[in-house]
Design an enzyme around this catalytic site. Structure first.
Site, PDB file in Angstrom:
ATOM      1  N   ILE A 127      31.991  86.688  -4.903  1.00  0.00           N
ATOM      2  CA  ILE A 127      31.609  86.807  -3.484  1.00  0.00           C
ATOM      3  C   ILE A 127      31.761  85.477  -2.746  1.00  0.00           C
ATOM      4  O   ILE A 127      32.413  85.411  -1.703  1.00  0.00           O
ATOM      5  CB  ILE A 127      30.149  87.312  -3.328  1.00  0.00           C
ATOM      6  CG1 ILE A 127      29.905  88.562  -4.183  1.00  0.00           C
ATOM      7  CG2 ILE A 127      29.818  87.556  -1.849  1.00  0.00           C
ATOM      8  CD1 ILE A 127      30.585  89.823  -3.741  1.00  0.00           C
ATOM      9  N   CYS A 163      22.827  78.840   3.971  1.00  0.00           N
ATOM     10  CA  CYS A 163      23.164  78.142   2.733  1.00  0.00           C
ATOM     11  C   CYS A 163      24.646  77.774   2.711  1.00  0.00           C
ATOM     12  O   CYS A 163      25.492  78.548   3.170  1.00  0.00           O
ATOM     13  CB  CYS A 163      22.878  79.042   1.533  1.00  0.00           C
ATOM     14  SG  CYS A 163      21.130  79.222   1.196  1.00  0.00           S
ATOM     15  N   ARG A 194      32.099  80.976   5.200  1.00  0.00           N
ATOM     16  CA  ARG A 194      31.323  82.196   5.473  1.00  0.00           C
ATOM     17  C   ARG A 194      31.813  82.791   6.795  1.00  0.00           C
ATOM     18  O   ARG A 194      31.143  82.698   7.824  1.00  0.00           O
ATOM     19  CB  ARG A 194      29.824  81.879   5.510  1.00  0.00           C
ATOM     20  CG  ARG A 194      29.319  81.348   4.181  1.00  0.00           C
ATOM     21  CD  ARG A 194      27.818  81.218   4.123  1.00  0.00           C
ATOM     22  NE  ARG A 194      27.151  82.497   4.020  1.00  0.00           N
ATOM     23  CZ  ARG A 194      25.841  82.635   3.796  1.00  0.00           C
ATOM     24  NH1 ARG A 194      25.078  81.577   3.672  1.00  0.00           N
ATOM     25  NH2 ARG A 194      25.294  83.831   3.718  1.00  0.00           N
ATOM     26  N   PRO A 195      33.020  83.408   6.761  1.00  0.00           N
ATOM     27  CA  PRO A 195      33.606  83.916   8.002  1.00  0.00           C
ATOM     28  C   PRO A 195      32.799  85.078   8.582  1.00  0.00           C
ATOM     29  O   PRO A 195      32.060  85.735   7.862  1.00  0.00           O
ATOM     30  CB  PRO A 195      34.993  84.398   7.561  1.00  0.00           C
ATOM     31  CG  PRO A 195      34.893  84.635   6.097  1.00  0.00           C
ATOM     32  CD  PRO A 195      33.840  83.691   5.576  1.00  0.00           C
ATOM     33  N   ILE A 196      32.976  85.330   9.889  1.00  0.00           N
ATOM     34  CA  ILE A 196      32.322  86.493  10.509  1.00  0.00           C
ATOM     35  C   ILE A 196      33.358  87.368  11.221  1.00  0.00           C
ATOM     36  O   ILE A 196      33.045  88.084  12.161  1.00  0.00           O
ATOM     37  CB  ILE A 196      31.180  86.094  11.473  1.00  0.00           C
ATOM     38  CG1 ILE A 196      31.666  85.124  12.558  1.00  0.00           C
ATOM     39  CG2 ILE A 196      30.005  85.491  10.718  1.00  0.00           C
ATOM     40  CD1 ILE A 196      30.706  85.047  13.738  1.00  0.00           C
ATOM     41  N   ASP A 197      34.607  87.280  10.733  1.00  0.00           N
ATOM     42  CA  ASP A 197      35.685  88.037  11.378  1.00  0.00           C
ATOM     43  C   ASP A 197      35.423  89.553  11.373  1.00  0.00           C
ATOM     44  O   ASP A 197      35.791  90.251  12.314  1.00  0.00           O
ATOM     45  CB  ASP A 197      37.029  87.725  10.703  1.00  0.00           C
ATOM     46  CG  ASP A 197      36.987  88.000   9.210  1.00  0.00           C
ATOM     47  OD1 ASP A 197      36.171  87.366   8.511  1.00  0.00           O
ATOM     48  OD2 ASP A 197      37.737  88.869   8.733  1.00  0.00           O
ATOM     49  N   LYS A 200      13.486  89.414   2.107  1.00  0.00           N
ATOM     50  CA  LYS A 200      13.979  88.473   3.124  1.00  0.00           C
ATOM     51  C   LYS A 200      15.156  89.071   3.891  1.00  0.00           C
ATOM     52  O   LYS A 200      15.167  89.075   5.121  1.00  0.00           O
ATOM     53  CB  LYS A 200      14.440  87.164   2.455  1.00  0.00           C
ATOM     54  CG  LYS A 200      15.238  86.264   3.386  1.00  0.00           C
ATOM     55  CD  LYS A 200      15.737  85.011   2.701  1.00  0.00           C
ATOM     56  CE  LYS A 200      17.089  85.117   2.082  1.00  0.00           C
ATOM     57  NZ  LYS A 200      18.237  84.788   2.933  1.00  0.00           N
ATOM     58  N   ASN A 201      16.152  89.569   3.156  1.00  0.00           N
ATOM     59  CA  ASN A 201      17.385  89.959   3.845  1.00  0.00           C
ATOM     60  C   ASN A 201      17.239  91.259   4.628  1.00  0.00           C
ATOM     61  O   ASN A 201      18.085  91.571   5.468  1.00  0.00           O
ATOM     62  CB  ASN A 201      18.561  89.995   2.862  1.00  0.00           C
ATOM     63  CG  ASN A 201      18.969  88.580   2.456  1.00  0.00           C
ATOM     64  OD1 ASN A 201      18.584  87.602   3.112  1.00  0.00           O
ATOM     65  ND2 ASN A 201      19.719  88.453   1.372  1.00  0.00           N
ATOM     66  N   ARG A 217      21.536  81.819   8.837  1.00  0.00           N
ATOM     67  CA  ARG A 217      22.604  82.786   8.768  1.00  0.00           C
ATOM     68  C   ARG A 217      22.353  84.036   9.624  1.00  0.00           C
ATOM     69  O   ARG A 217      23.206  84.501  10.356  1.00  0.00           O
ATOM     70  CB  ARG A 217      22.735  83.202   7.295  1.00  0.00           C
ATOM     71  CG  ARG A 217      23.979  83.981   6.976  1.00  0.00           C
ATOM     72  CD  ARG A 217      25.164  83.069   6.970  1.00  0.00           C
ATOM     73  NE  ARG A 217      26.394  83.796   7.095  1.00  0.00           N
ATOM     74  CZ  ARG A 217      27.490  83.298   7.627  1.00  0.00           C
ATOM     75  NH1 ARG A 217      27.516  82.068   8.083  1.00  0.00           N
ATOM     76  NH2 ARG A 217      28.585  84.012   7.709  1.00  0.00           N
ATOM     77  N   ASP A 242      23.344  86.863  -5.443  1.00  0.00           N
ATOM     78  CA  ASP A 242      22.088  86.139  -5.216  1.00  0.00           C
ATOM     79  C   ASP A 242      21.251  86.011  -6.487  1.00  0.00           C
ATOM     80  O   ASP A 242      20.202  85.370  -6.476  1.00  0.00           O
ATOM     81  CB  ASP A 242      21.266  86.816  -4.097  1.00  0.00           C
ATOM     82  CG  ASP A 242      21.974  86.726  -2.757  1.00  0.00           C
ATOM     83  OD1 ASP A 242      22.907  85.918  -2.621  1.00  0.00           O
ATOM     84  OD2 ASP A 242      21.596  87.475  -1.835  1.00  0.00           O
ATOM     85  N   ARG A 285      12.776  78.814   2.408  1.00  0.00           N
ATOM     86  CA  ARG A 285      13.432  79.724   3.352  1.00  0.00           C
ATOM     87  C   ARG A 285      13.328  81.167   2.884  1.00  0.00           C
ATOM     88  O   ARG A 285      13.312  82.087   3.703  1.00  0.00           O
ATOM     89  CB  ARG A 285      14.931  79.378   3.489  1.00  0.00           C
ATOM     90  CG  ARG A 285      15.215  78.144   4.328  1.00  0.00           C
ATOM     91  CD  ARG A 285      16.714  78.038   4.603  1.00  0.00           C
ATOM     92  NE  ARG A 285      17.281  79.381   4.620  1.00  0.00           N
ATOM     93  CZ  ARG A 285      18.319  79.779   3.914  1.00  0.00           C
ATOM     94  NH1 ARG A 285      18.963  78.954   3.153  1.00  0.00           N
ATOM     95  NH2 ARG A 285      18.738  81.018   3.976  1.00  0.00           N
TER      96      ARG A 285
END
Ligand code: EPU
Length: 418
Positions: free
Chosen positions: A328, A117, A122-125, A22-23, A93, A306, A398
């Site tokens: 995490i 999820c 869940r930052p994206i900095d 998936k990822n 995501r 995961d 998903r």
């Protein structure tokens, strides 16, 4: 509302075939935007996240043909739009990969802030830091991200945290950047290597993926045609490995890469299970109650976050007291409340959970709070005495293809009720 009804108590036995990762798939599909042409992607998992990203790509102008349920041919010769549909992108995501891909392809993209999820903040900095270092301007406004770049110029980027998403996104944005981009403290997960392999197959020049320093030498264009096979899913394979241990079963897991599973294999052996590497498959079996253990989740090659809920189920029935430290995500113990409804004895506080192993679990109505929690609760249902009803299974769909059919083939008594 769909639910899974599981009658526990069967030792899982037999063969299971692992789908594409998936990822990796949710990153490779947006990466096709960098190709002004046609490519065929196979071994795609048949899951809802893949369908969502394909629909978003269509909205941007890509033409997609499904050759079978695991293979698409995608034509990204003409991209007609630089605004991704907000309702679709904010649902999951991996929509953040549209930013890196579209900055590379068109120098512009507007996209909804990524959903996915609920695992806490869940930052994206780090993604934004990378895009800005390459010369892009990034604005966040009313739930949307607008990224623009006249020109992207290679530079050195040091990641403050090891991030899968930011590593891939910066790789995507720098494929066409002028000069060399270096990502230091990069994530090393198998899907990062897979995305780099895909891009290199199509003509990019990316070196070092799978180590903590990745160098991307900018190229002028990618090939206009090609094909690629997505790597097997490490987490799906690991989920079946732990299902074998939890049910005292004996499973051969086909179409996996055993080296990607080393961190899971090591823990299984530590808790008293058995693992045999058969090349492109792996046999896992267990004849006894698992031993207690201490687990800390870490970026690859450490124990994956995961796999933490699935390991939590195994430790909930282990002999003795176990500890899991989740390093995490801040909120990945929601499944423990559901397991406690099934008779487990778990105390979770912050990033640590203590598992007082119980001899057995009992069936109960339980709710999946996210994808991996859902997979873990299936394993719990398979172990438990009596019937478990598992709700909110859209989370599971998903990321796991045909999960109940795969478990049924191993002897599980599990039904999907619509
Ligand atoms: N982080 C930051 N800033 C950033 C990005 C990340 O502080 O800009 C932090 C996060 O808060 C987290 C850590 O860094 O504490 C790692 O986050 P990462 O960026 O690696 O996670 P992600 O890319 O959002 C992917 C997977 C997750 C998986 C994590 C960790 C995809 C689509 N998602 O998320 O998968 O848990 O890496 O391995 O690839 C799942 O499949 O169930 C799932 C949640």
């Amino acid at each position: 509302m769909n639910k899974l009804v599981i009658n526990g108590g069967t030792k899982l036995k037999g063969n299971v075939f692992i789908s594409g990762a998936k990822n990796a798939a949710v990153a490779i599909l947006p990466a096709t935007l960098l190709i002004k042409g046609v490519c065929t992607i196979n071994n795609l998992p048949n899951i809802s996240d893949v369908k969502i990203i394909c629909n978003i790509l269509k909205e941007l102008g890509a033409k997609i043909t499904w050759n079978n349920e695991h293979e698409i041919t995608i034509d990204t010769s003409s991209i007609s739009c630089t605004t991704a549909p907000l309702d679709m992108t904010s649902k999951f995501r991996a929509s953040y990969y549209l930013i890196g891909s579209m900055l590379g392809r068109c120098g512009e993209i507007e996209v909804g802030l990524p959903g996915g999820c609920n695992l806490g903040a869940r930052p994206i900095d780090q993604h934004i830091k990378g895009f800005e270092a390459l010369g892009a301007k990034v604005e966040l406004n009313q739930g949307k991200i607008l990224a623009k770049a006249k020109k992207l110029i290679g530079t050195s980027i040091y990641m403050d945290v090891v991030s899968v998403g930011a590593t891939i996104n910066i790789m995507l944005a720098s494929v066409f950047a002028e000069g060399t981009t270096t990502i230091d403290n990069a994530a090393k997960e198998p899907h990062i290597v897979d995305v780099a392999n895909f891009l290199n197959t199509m003509g990019a020049d990316i070196r070092g993926a799978g180590t903590d320093v990745i160098k991307i030498n900018g190229v002028k264009s990618l090939k206009s045609s090609g094909s690629y096979t997505v790597v097997p899913d490490q987490i799906e394979a690991g989920t079946f490995m732990l299902a074998a241990v939890a049910t005292k079963g004996d499973i051969i897991i086909h179409n996996c890469i055993p080296e990607h599973l080393d961190c899971i294999t090591a823990k299984i052996i530590e808790i008293g299970g058995n693992v045999e590497d058969l090349g492109d498959s792996i046999r896992v079996w267990c004849n006894k109650r698992p031993n207690k253990a201490t687990v800390k989740t870490l970026p690859y090659p450490g124990f994956p976050t995961d796999m933490q809920p699935q390991m939590g189920v195994v430790l909930s029935i282990a002999d003795g007291t176990s500890i899991i430290n989740e390093s995490i995500w801040e909120s990945r113990f929601q499944y423990t409340e559901e397991l406690n409804k099934m008779g487990a004895c778990i105390t979770a506080q912050g990033k640590t959970a203590i598992f007082e192993g119980v001899k057995e679990l009992f069936g109960a109505p339980v709710y999946a709070s996210d994808l991996r929690a859902g997979a873990a609760l299936i394993i719990a249902g398979l172990v438990a005495n009596g019937q478990t009803e598992l709700y909110n299974i859209e989370h599971i769909d998903r990321g796991y293809e045909n999960i109940e059919e795969k478990f049924k083939a191993l002897g599980a008594n599990i039904q999907r009720i619509s």
